[in-house]
Enzyme design. Structure first.
Site, PDB file in Angstrom:
ATOM      1  N   SER A 185     -18.614  10.691 121.252  1.00  5.06           N
ATOM      2  CA  SER A 185     -19.408   9.718 120.526  1.00  5.06           C
ATOM      3  C   SER A 185     -20.822  10.268 120.429  1.00  5.06           C
ATOM      4  CB  SER A 185     -19.399   8.369 121.268  1.00  5.06           C
ATOM      5  OG  SER A 185     -19.838   7.324 120.429  1.00  5.06           O
ATOM      6  N   ARG A 243     -11.966   7.395 108.316  1.00  2.00           N
ATOM      7  CA  ARG A 243     -12.113   7.673 106.896  1.00  2.00           C
ATOM      8  C   ARG A 243     -11.454   9.016 106.612  1.00  2.00           C
ATOM      9  NH1 ARG A 243     -12.869   3.108 106.281  1.00  2.00           N
ATOM     10  NH2 ARG A 243     -14.591   2.004 105.249  1.00  2.00           N
ATOM     11  N   GLU A 272      -8.618   9.262  98.183  1.00  2.40           N
ATOM     12  CA  GLU A 272      -7.750   8.114  97.892  1.00  2.40           C
ATOM     13  C   GLU A 272      -7.956   7.628  96.458  1.00  2.40           C
ATOM     14  OE1 GLU A 272      -8.558   5.092 100.802  1.00  2.40           O
ATOM     15  OE2 GLU A 272      -8.003   6.388 102.475  1.00  2.40           O
ATOM     16  N   HIS A 290      -3.918   3.095 103.584  1.00  2.49           N
ATOM     17  CA  HIS A 290      -5.184   2.480 103.995  1.00  2.49           C
ATOM     18  C   HIS A 290      -5.005   0.979 104.224  1.00  2.49           C
ATOM     19  CE1 HIS A 290      -9.824   3.067 103.705  1.00  2.49           C
ATOM     20  NE2 HIS A 290      -9.512   2.184 104.631  1.00  2.49           N
TER      21      HIS A 290
END
Length: 341
Positions: A185, A243, A272, A290
């Site tokens: 992170s 994503r 997409e 998705h």
């Protein structure tokens, strides 16, 4: 702020189901891009809406709408953007901040459902659920015998990229399966005991599974690249519910084709709705469109969350919670009922 008739105007730039549409119209004067008979292109519709008396000061969008300088120029009356998406990569946060436009997203509405879905994808890839189901439907079980065995989930070292609302929920679920959790992170989390890795390459080298659960921005675009996939290794599995562009999709296809990794569970894609055709024939890949965020319950929750944010904005109760998103001080809108008096 209210328009004629007492209802403030809202610019609706995403399709919604009938209950959502009715709830919006009960409270607001809705200018709907998808209304029957409306034929203007999106940006022209936005400009036309901005030209009406008492133009909209708030808009409801989804991830397919890019909010940038051109968009905001077309609708100078806007002071609030409410996105029904979890990510903010389609919104120019710096430009919104410069113009004093408040930004809200879906918050934690989707977090539980996406976490569940990520675990489902991983189980599917490891245990070959979808692949063996197709095997049975083809009649291959009787003709060719048993399908090859999969791999157990318990004991796997799972590296999570992005330990936010969704990533932390994935971690808790996988802990229950007996997995060993590592993470990457922006900075270490004092609230968890999982091992922190400052870069994704090192995380991949110490993981059997990589789960991508981070936001998409300049720093995380293609955060999973050729080198990371090679570090994960031939027995490794990738799951992406973040994503599509978090992964270098071309390199992922190569790694799968050449056996450099063992499999993948993908709910998102780089371009997409286009999906690399080569993935369709790979039995070690699980694909979905998705939909990790979508359940009957999340739709209902999203409707309430979105309307709550709009009501908060139009009631001037907009600055209840200050968030720092990507280094920018922006206001997250939350429902009036959540704000202290």
């Amino acid at each position: 702020m209210a328009a004629a008739g007492g209802k403030p105007a809202v610019l609706l730039l995403r399709p919604v189901d009938a209950p959502f549409a009715a709830a919006l119209r009960d409270r607001f004067r809705v200018l709907d891009l998808y209304a029957p008979g409306q034929a203007l292109p999106a940006l022209a519709f936005v400009a036309a809406a901005a030209a009406v008396p008492e133009p909209p000061r708030a808009t409801v969008i989804w991830g397919g709408v890019r909010v940038d300088a051109s968009f905001l120029d077309a609708a100078p009356s806007l002071r609030c953007v409410v996105s029904t998406a979890a990510g903010l990569d389609h919104i120019d946060l710096a430009e919104c901040a410069r113009r004093g436009v408040a930004v809200a997203n879906s918050g934690e509405v989707y977090s539980t459902d996406v976490a569940d879905y990520a675990v489902g994808l991983l189980l599917d890839v490891l245990r070959r659920v979808s692949a063996s189901e197709r095997y049975v439907r083809r009649g291959s079980w009787a003709a060719q015998g048993d399908y090859p065995l999969g791999s157990k989930l318990g004991g796997k070292r799972v590296g999570i990229i992005g330990l936010g609302n969704i990533g932390s929920r994935i971690a808790k679920r996988l802990e229950a399966f007996g997995c060993i959790i590592h993470y990457n992170s922006r900075k270490p989390k004092d609230s968890v005991s999982y091992k922190y890795f400052p870069n994704v390459h090192e995380l991949a080298a110490e993981s059997d599974v990589l789960v991508v659960a981070c936001a998409l921005n300049k720093a995380t675009r293609h955060i999973v690249n050729k080198d990371v996939l090679e570090a994960l290794g031939k027995d490794g599995v990738v799951v992406n519910i973040g994503r599509g562009a978090n992964i270098d999709e071309a390199e992922l296809v190569i790694a799968l084709r050449e056996g450099k990794i063992a499999g993948a569970g993908l709910d998102v894609f780089e371009h997409e709705p286009k999906v690399p055709a080569e993935l369709f024939s790979m039995e070690n890949v699980v694909l979905s469109r998705h939909v990790a965020v979508l359940t009957e319950e999340s739709r209902s929750d999203l409707r309430a969350h979105t309307i709550g944010n709009l009501e908060a904005f139009f009631s001037d109760v907009t600055r209840c919670l200050l968030l720092h998103l990507h280094g920018l001080a922006l206001q997250e809108l939350i429902p009036v009922r959540s704000c202290s008096p």
